[in-house]
Design an enzyme around this catalytic site. Sequence first.
Site, PDB file in Angstrom:
ATOM      1  N   LYS A  60      52.011 -41.312 -15.953  1.00  0.00           N
ATOM      2  CA  LYS A  60      52.531 -42.507 -15.269  1.00  0.00           C
ATOM      3  C   LYS A  60      51.594 -43.054 -14.200  1.00  0.00           C
ATOM      4  O   LYS A  60      51.607 -44.244 -13.911  1.00  0.00           O
ATOM      5  CB  LYS A  60      53.868 -42.184 -14.596  1.00  0.00           C
ATOM      6  N   ALA A 111      59.042 -36.260  -1.784  1.00  0.00           N
ATOM      7  CA  ALA A 111      58.047 -37.303  -1.500  1.00  0.00           C
ATOM      8  C   ALA A 111      56.943 -37.257  -2.549  1.00  0.00           C
ATOM      9  O   ALA A 111      55.800 -37.593  -2.261  1.00  0.00           O
ATOM     10  CB  ALA A 111      57.481 -37.114  -0.100  1.00  0.00           C
TER      11      ALA A 111
HETATM   12  P1  ATR Z   1      57.412 -35.522  -9.330  1.00  0.00           P
HETATM   13  O1  ATR Z   1      56.494 -36.452 -10.039  1.00  0.00           O
HETATM   14  O2  ATR Z   1      58.467 -34.888 -10.195  1.00  0.00           O
HETATM   15  O3  ATR Z   1      57.978 -36.110  -8.090  1.00  0.00           O
HETATM   16  P2  ATR Z   1      55.607 -34.095  -7.649  1.00  0.00           P
HETATM   17  O4  ATR Z   1      54.894 -35.358  -7.336  1.00  0.00           O
HETATM   18  O5  ATR Z   1      54.819 -32.843  -7.894  1.00  0.00           O
HETATM   19  O6  ATR Z   1      56.517 -34.258  -8.928  1.00  0.00           O
HETATM   20  O7  ATR Z   1      56.670 -33.835  -6.464  1.00  0.00           O
HETATM   21  C1  ATR Z   1      57.498 -32.733  -6.450  1.00  0.00           C
HETATM   22  C2  ATR Z   1      58.441 -32.837  -5.261  1.00  0.00           C
HETATM   23  O8  ATR Z   1      59.299 -31.683  -5.255  1.00  0.00           O
HETATM   24  C3  ATR Z   1      57.735 -32.857  -3.923  1.00  0.00           C
HETATM   25  O9  ATR Z   1      58.502 -33.595  -3.006  1.00  0.00           O
HETATM   26  C4  ATR Z   1      57.720 -31.369  -3.567  1.00  0.00           C
HETATM   27  O10 ATR Z   1      57.587 -31.086  -2.210  1.00  0.00           O
HETATM   28  P3  ATR Z   1      56.087 -30.947  -1.572  1.00  0.00           P
HETATM   29  O11 ATR Z   1      55.607 -32.333  -1.390  1.00  0.00           O
HETATM   30  O12 ATR Z   1      56.304 -30.213  -0.309  1.00  0.00           O
HETATM   31  O13 ATR Z   1      55.282 -30.158  -2.583  1.00  0.00           O
HETATM   32  C5  ATR Z   1      59.110 -30.983  -4.021  1.00  0.00           C
HETATM   33  N1  ATR Z   1      59.235 -29.532  -4.230  1.00  0.00           N
HETATM   34  C6  ATR Z   1      58.709 -28.805  -5.239  1.00  0.00           C
HETATM   35  N2  ATR Z   1      59.024 -27.505  -5.117  1.00  0.00           N
HETATM   36  C7  ATR Z   1      59.758 -27.394  -3.972  1.00  0.00           C
HETATM   37  C8  ATR Z   1      60.399 -26.312  -3.278  1.00  0.00           C
HETATM   38  N3  ATR Z   1      60.327 -25.056  -3.737  1.00  0.00           N
HETATM   39  N4  ATR Z   1      61.082 -26.585  -2.153  1.00  0.00           N
HETATM   40  C9  ATR Z   1      61.166 -27.858  -1.675  1.00  0.00           C
HETATM   41  N5  ATR Z   1      60.593 -28.931  -2.283  1.00  0.00           N
HETATM   42  C10 ATR Z   1      59.896 -28.696  -3.399  1.00  0.00           C
END
Ligand code: ATR
Length: 275
Positions: free
Chosen positions: A66, A127
């Site tokens: 994307k 985010a």
């Molecule tokens: P997507 O395209 O699905 O949004 P991404 O851009 O990798 O995937 O974003 C994943 C989101 O899930 C982020 O907000 C991430 O938080 P970080 O920015 O701190 O990485 C969040 N996320 C993933 N694992 C997490 C966890 N164990 N606890 C809290 N937030 C998590």
Amino acid sequence: MTDKYAVIGNPIAHSKSPFVHAEFARQTNQNISYEAILAPLDGFASTVNGLIEQGYKGINITVPFKFEARHLFTPTKRAIDAGSVNTIDFSRRVIYGDNTDGIGLVSDIQQNLRITIQNKRVLLIGAGGAAEGVLHPLLNEAPSLIVITNRTLDKARNMDKKILSNGAFLHSAKAFDDLAEAQFDIVINATSTGLADIALPIQSSIFAKNCLAYEMMYGRETPFMAQARAAGAQVADGLGMLVEQAAEAFYIWRNVRPDTQPVIQMVRALQMEKS
Ligand code: ATR
């Protein structure tokens, strides 16, 4: 002649989009085909060019392409706001990369769940790409407050900085720990934590009375949904959003709006059969 469409991703086998678009086409008597195409991780652009040469009329784009798709064609305002592209229409003179994810979420909340976003306090958790994709369409509905929270606070702050407030609503980025006293009417989980069954470090007190807790993932009860349900919130998963974003893409391509309700019910029934 049958007009050809496809969704491109990697992985792609799990995609519900071929089923959804086949139902839309049947319902609206549109002569189209729609298939799921696996592109190599380093071969997105060449796959897209191949489809154009083969006369495809349009594509949807899913994980992980994307973001890359934004640079292939002229992005629409929606795609610029979202930072990503999920729909391309090859049949126009100028090929635009559009994004229907955010409008899909808003339609699901407002039309299917019948909850207005205007004047509501909204918490957006996450985010990453998914959160960014829905932020502006949520703001367009004029909530009274939008708070972005994320494990990595700087990313939430960067997203918050992109908000052009006209003064109609308050916005801020907050750490999970700083939400203790806050309450929200709509809480949206746009993190990927549900995939790994990870609970978020949020207090159940954030769910205001009659709160909508919206999990953008679908296909399983996530810890976020379970927590919200236990706290008395109305809970929804992202299946409605999936069908609504598809309906918006179908509209871009075919200029016809399908009826999403029966298709949401069908996809839900298929899921129940599997589980
Ligand atoms: P997507 O395209 O699905 O949004 P991404 O851009 O990798 O995937 O974003 C994943 C989101 O899930 C982020 O907000 C991430 O938080 P970080 O920015 O701190 O990485 C969040 N996320 C993933 N694992 C997490 C966890 N164990 N606890 C809290 N937030 C998590």
